[in-house]
Write a protein that holds these residues in place. Structure first.
Motif, PDB file in Angstrom:
ATOM      1  N   LEU A 306      41.826  33.337  41.475  1.00  0.00           N
ATOM      2  CA  LEU A 306      42.704  32.240  42.027  1.00  0.00           C
ATOM      3  C   LEU A 306      42.467  31.951  40.554  1.00  0.00           C
ATOM      4  O   LEU A 306      43.153  29.605  39.832  1.00  0.00           O
ATOM      5  CB  LEU A 306      41.939  31.936  43.012  1.00  0.00           C
ATOM      6  N   ASP A 307      41.084  31.868  40.226  1.00  0.00           N
ATOM      7  CA  ASP A 307      41.176  31.117  38.903  1.00  0.00           C
ATOM      8  C   ASP A 307      41.419  32.159  37.595  1.00  0.00           C
ATOM      9  O   ASP A 307      40.020  32.063  36.447  1.00  0.00           O
ATOM     10  CB  ASP A 307      39.579  30.916  38.808  1.00  0.00           C
ATOM     11  N   LEU A 308      42.054  33.260  37.712  1.00  0.00           N
ATOM     12  CA  LEU A 308      41.651  34.011  36.337  1.00  0.00           C
ATOM     13  C   LEU A 308      42.595  33.532  35.633  1.00  0.00           C
ATOM     14  O   LEU A 308      43.395  33.791  35.103  1.00  0.00           O
ATOM     15  CB  LEU A 308      41.938  35.022  36.282  1.00  0.00           C
ATOM     16  N   SER A 309      41.760  33.278  34.091  1.00  0.00           N
ATOM     17  CA  SER A 309      42.463  32.950  32.874  1.00  0.00           C
ATOM     18  C   SER A 309      43.330  33.609  32.174  1.00  0.00           C
ATOM     19  O   SER A 309      44.045  33.779  31.214  1.00  0.00           O
ATOM     20  CB  SER A 309      42.569  31.494  31.951  1.00  0.00           C
ATOM     21  N   LEU A 310      43.117  34.779  32.402  1.00  0.00           N
ATOM     22  CA  LEU A 310      43.785  36.005  31.136  1.00  0.00           C
ATOM     23  C   LEU A 310      45.239  35.990  31.654  1.00  0.00           C
ATOM     24  O   LEU A 310      45.895  35.989  32.961  1.00  0.00           O
ATOM     25  CB  LEU A 310      42.710  37.519  31.689  1.00  0.00           C
ATOM     26  N   PRO A 311      45.706  36.185  30.221  1.00  0.00           N
ATOM     27  CA  PRO A 311      47.160  36.943  30.185  1.00  0.00           C
ATOM     28  C   PRO A 311      47.045  38.036  31.235  1.00  0.00           C
ATOM     29  O   PRO A 311      46.590  38.934  31.610  1.00  0.00           O
ATOM     30  CB  PRO A 311      47.167  37.206  28.836  1.00  0.00           C
ATOM     31  N   GLU A 314      46.226  41.585  29.607  1.00  0.00           N
ATOM     32  CA  GLU A 314      44.792  41.292  29.372  1.00  0.00           C
ATOM     33  C   GLU A 314      44.542  42.010  31.457  1.00  0.00           C
ATOM     34  O   GLU A 314      43.420  42.565  30.632  1.00  0.00           O
ATOM     35  CB  GLU A 314      43.832  40.542  29.146  1.00  0.00           C
ATOM     36  N   ARG A 315      44.958  41.702  31.668  1.00  0.00           N
ATOM     37  CA  ARG A 315      44.377  42.617  33.295  1.00  0.00           C
ATOM     38  C   ARG A 315      44.175  43.626  34.260  1.00  0.00           C
ATOM     39  O   ARG A 315      45.853  44.755  33.486  1.00  0.00           O
ATOM     40  CB  ARG A 315      45.649  41.517  34.590  1.00  0.00           C
ATOM     41  N   THR A 316      43.204  43.916  34.471  1.00  0.00           N
ATOM     42  CA  THR A 316      43.350  45.028  34.689  1.00  0.00           C
ATOM     43  C   THR A 316      42.590  45.224  36.315  1.00  0.00           C
ATOM     44  O   THR A 316      42.286  44.340  36.475  1.00  0.00           O
ATOM     45  CB  THR A 316      42.342  46.074  33.834  1.00  0.00           C
ATOM     46  N   TYR A 317      42.735  46.370  37.055  1.00  0.00           N
ATOM     47  CA  TYR A 317      41.959  46.866  38.041  1.00  0.00           C
ATOM     48  C   TYR A 317      40.770  45.992  38.054  1.00  0.00           C
ATOM     49  O   TYR A 317      39.748  45.867  39.167  1.00  0.00           O
ATOM     50  CB  TYR A 317      42.177  48.168  38.431  1.00  0.00           C
ATOM     51  N   ALA A 318      39.616  46.256  37.096  1.00  0.00           N
ATOM     52  CA  ALA A 318      38.078  45.567  36.802  1.00  0.00           C
ATOM     53  C   ALA A 318      38.015  44.172  36.508  1.00  0.00           C
ATOM     54  O   ALA A 318      37.569  43.824  37.703  1.00  0.00           O
ATOM     55  CB  ALA A 318      37.485  46.022  36.014  1.00  0.00           C
ATOM     56  N   ASN A 319      39.779  43.712  36.394  1.00  0.00           N
ATOM     57  CA  ASN A 319      39.067  42.336  35.894  1.00  0.00           C
ATOM     58  C   ASN A 319      39.599  41.520  36.894  1.00  0.00           C
ATOM     59  O   ASN A 319      40.114  39.901  37.140  1.00  0.00           O
ATOM     60  CB  ASN A 319      39.088  41.464  34.772  1.00  0.00           C
ATOM     61  N   SER A 320      40.872  42.044  37.544  1.00  0.00           N
ATOM     62  CA  SER A 320      41.802  41.620  38.459  1.00  0.00           C
ATOM     63  C   SER A 320      42.119  41.626  39.932  1.00  0.00           C
ATOM     64  O   SER A 320      42.368  43.347  40.323  1.00  0.00           O
ATOM     65  CB  SER A 320      43.569  41.560  37.826  1.00  0.00           C
ATOM     66  N   LYS A 321      42.315  41.038  40.393  1.00  0.00           N
ATOM     67  CA  LYS A 321      41.721  41.417  41.784  1.00  0.00           C
ATOM     68  C   LYS A 321      43.343  41.688  42.706  1.00  0.00           C
ATOM     69  O   LYS A 321      43.360  42.646  43.488  1.00  0.00           O
ATOM     70  CB  LYS A 321      41.504  40.335  42.727  1.00  0.00           C
ATOM     71  N   GLU A 322      43.980  41.103  42.578  1.00  0.00           N
ATOM     72  CA  GLU A 322      45.841  41.098  42.378  1.00  0.00           C
ATOM     73  C   GLU A 322      45.823  42.580  42.363  1.00  0.00           C
ATOM     74  O   GLU A 322      46.689  43.564  42.738  1.00  0.00           O
ATOM     75  CB  GLU A 322      46.462  40.176  41.948  1.00  0.00           C
ATOM     76  N   GLU A 409      46.505  59.361  40.176  1.00  0.00           N
ATOM     77  CA  GLU A 409      46.068  59.354  39.369  1.00  0.00           C
ATOM     78  C   GLU A 409      46.443  58.174  38.689  1.00  0.00           C
ATOM     79  O   GLU A 409      45.258  57.680  37.735  1.00  0.00           O
ATOM     80  CB  GLU A 409      46.669  60.653  38.425  1.00  0.00           C
ATOM     81  N   ASP A 410      47.446  57.366  38.594  1.00  0.00           N
ATOM     82  CA  ASP A 410      48.144  56.285  38.822  1.00  0.00           C
ATOM     83  C   ASP A 410      46.983  55.043  39.011  1.00  0.00           C
ATOM     84  O   ASP A 410      47.102  53.689  38.510  1.00  0.00           O
ATOM     85  CB  ASP A 410      49.481  56.068  38.208  1.00  0.00           C
ATOM     86  N   ASP A 411      46.795  55.214  40.143  1.00  0.00           N
ATOM     87  CA  ASP A 411      46.481  53.931  41.299  1.00  0.00           C
ATOM     88  C   ASP A 411      45.536  54.020  41.967  1.00  0.00           C
ATOM     89  O   ASP A 411      44.430  53.666  41.813  1.00  0.00           O
ATOM     90  CB  ASP A 411      47.608  53.474  42.190  1.00  0.00           C
TER      91      ASP A 411
END
Length: 569
Positions: A306-311, A314-322, A409-411
């Protein structure tokens, strides 16, 4: 409280929060033993699949202690939800002694009067046990007027079944001398016109004076069916036309001047726009309560950035819930995407089995939900497609190993490592031996699917989370939405079109508590539906912010009520 701790595994802090939350509701009700009759109408707003049932179970328990003697719980519009609610109340509130009512459960004929003799939780003593009939120690028994298998029916004994005990028959029921020596009656009904009509008729025929009965009406999913949706332009000469359920609710409130109405919903938009000038309707004039988001709950904000401004790059499994939980469905190649969802279901099942074997708690249920349109023919077609796909997926042989290894391994492994929730994280070599075991549990007869709709022609086991472990792909529509808890839900394949926000949020069966497998939850969803959920989530949080102004109490009453707020003036 002891039951929640010992049988349900609740920690002290959530129990304390539940105690406070239920008190916040009960303190807004009118003293049932006061001489002057009075009603309150309020609304409790929770989150989808967030423990609203636990809240109103606690409210009922405290209300009975306070002296409320007729408890009417209105569930959704389906049998499957009414049965689930009845069982929860029987298990966590009513208890063994009130269910048995002196019947010996070892009697060969006991099965005719006891619902739960084949229920795993009954057999293993997980129903609350008071140790003695409450009435034997001066506490009220709870008489069930409905059972898990039977909704409310006209009472053959009519008057006596709904007649309350009175120690001093010269005094009304609400008088303390009578109120605290009488038993409570519990009625759990679905929102069905004929069922509610039966209840209204029986109440009219009871020997008790209805204006003397302190009653509590719990309206679960109160934005469904309860609200009057008749077009005001059709009213004739100031006479309001009412929809069937709304009319029955209005009749109940008119019959019971001491009734307290408490609506529960996760989507309150319809309720707060009820005409506040209609005194016979269910506008929550006296209070609005917004429940806190409980610990361990996965809600809409856990699936959206909802409030993530990262491009995006740069989004990863750790910083992006989606990125961690959502898998976007693209146009075309539906079979490949459904295969990926099915593989995720089997792989997550194998991880659960690995965790069980390495000290995690038992995962009784493991489910995948495939949401379709309301049309049963489409649901049956989808079920057949999944069965065909299952037969070619080769889960019982080494042919699927490469496909599952790549997915793991990928997910799955990188998501689990990034979230780092404290659950055991295996390697694929650790998980591989459990794949065949998982597939066998999901499809012991070769068919992994249960269709959950009104189609009676499908030969399959009944969906019953209470009587047996369910490891299945559930295909359905509206029956699997609106209040019904899909236990063990781990993978969702949502291919329905976007509806209005209220209905959309109620379809989010993937919201809930996912202890021990939160990192395994995946939702396969279209970008359009993803965006609609995100927008609905933002609207919902804004609305909850407005509800907080009604929380403040002064001298035991709300400082601001909806009836005095300028919003509705």
């Amino acid at each position: 409280m002891e039951y929640l701790q010992t049988q349900k595994g609740w920690r002290a802090e959530p129990i304390t929060k539940l105690d406070m939350a239920t008190t916040h509701v009960v303190e807004r009700l009118i003293d049932p033993s006061r001489e002057q009759a009075g009603q309150t109408k309020g609304l409790v707003v929770g989150y989808v699949q967030s423990g609203k049932t636990a809240n109103f179970t606690g409210v009922i328990a405290k209300a009975i202690d306070a002296g409320y003697r007729l408890i009417i719980v209105m569930t959704g519009t389906t049998n499957i939800l009414r049965q689930q609610t009845q069982r929860r109340l029987d298990m966590e509130l009513v208890g063994r002694e009130n269910v048995l009512r002196g019947v010996d459960e070892n009697d060969p004929e006991a099965a005719q009067v006891i619902d739960y003799l084949d229920d795993e939780d009954w057999i293993n003593n997980r129903f609350v046990c008071h140790g003695i009939r409450p009435s034997d120690i001066g506490r009220p028994d709870i008489h069930r007027m409905t059972t898990r298998n039977f909704d409310y029916r006209r009472l053959q004994q009519g008057r006596s079944a709904l007649e309350f005990e009175r120690r001093d028959r010269t005094k009304p029921l609400w008088h303390p001398e009578n109120l605290f020596t009488s038993d409570a009656r519990l009625v759990v009904v679905k929102k069905n016109s004929s069922v509610l009509n039966n209840l209204v008729k029986d109440l009219k025929n009871t020997a008790d004076r209805l204006e003397h009965i302190p009653a509590l009406i719990i309206d679960d999913e109160s934005d469904q069916a309860s609200v009057n949706t008749t077009d005001p332009r059709k009213f004739v000469q100031e006479e309001r036309e009412r929809t069937a359920i709304n009319r029955h609710l209005s009749n109940l409130l008119a019959l019971l001047p001491r009734a307290q109405y408490v609506g529960y919903t996760a989507t309150p938009f319809a309720n707060v726009f009820i005409d506040p000038t209609d005194s016979q309707d269910i506008f929550p004039k006296d209070y609005l309560i917004s429940l806190e988001r409980p610990d361990g709950y996965m809600g809409a904000e856990d699936f959206h950035d909802l409030d993530l401004s990262l491009p995006e790059a740069e989004r990863t499994y750790a910083n992006s819930k989606e990125k961690a939980h959502l898998r976007l469905l693209e146009d075309g190649d539906e079979e490949r995407q459904l295969q990926s969802a099915l593989d995720s279901f089997v792989l997550s099942a194998a991880v659960k089995l690995y965790r069980e074997a390495h000290g995690a708690h038992r995962f009784k249920h493991h489910t995948m939900l495939v949401h379709e349109t309301a049309r049963t023919a489409v649901q049956r077609s989808r079920a057949e497609k999944i069965q065909e796909l299952w037969s070619t997926s080769a889960y019982f042989s080494s042919a699927a190993q490469g496909r599952l290894r790549a997915l793991f391994e990928d997910d799955f492994r990188p998501v689990s490592e990034a979230l780092n929730l404290g659950d055991p994280i295996p390697t694929f070599e650790d998980v591989a031996p459990y794949v065949g075991v998982a597939a066998r549990r999901i499809a012991p007869n070769g068919n992994p699917v249960l269709v959950v709709n009104s189609d009676k022609d499908i030969e399959q086991p009944e969906l019953d989370f209470d009587k047996r472990a369910v490891w299945s792909v559930l295909v359905g529509g509206n029956k699997l939405a609106r209040g019904f808890t899909v236990e063990g839900l781990t993978i969702t394949y949502y291919s329905r079109t976007v509806g209005h926000a209220e209905a959309l949020m109620q379809m989010g069966r993937w919201f809930g508590f996912r202890r021990g497998y939160r990192d395994l939850v995946r939702v396969f969803i279209t970008p359009k539906v993803r965006d609609a959920f995100e927008a609905a989530c933002r609207d919902e949080e804004h609305f909850r912010g407005e509800l907080r102004q009604y929380a403040t109490m002064v001298d035991g009453r709300p400082k601001i009520t909806p009836s005095t707020s300028r919003r509705w003036s």
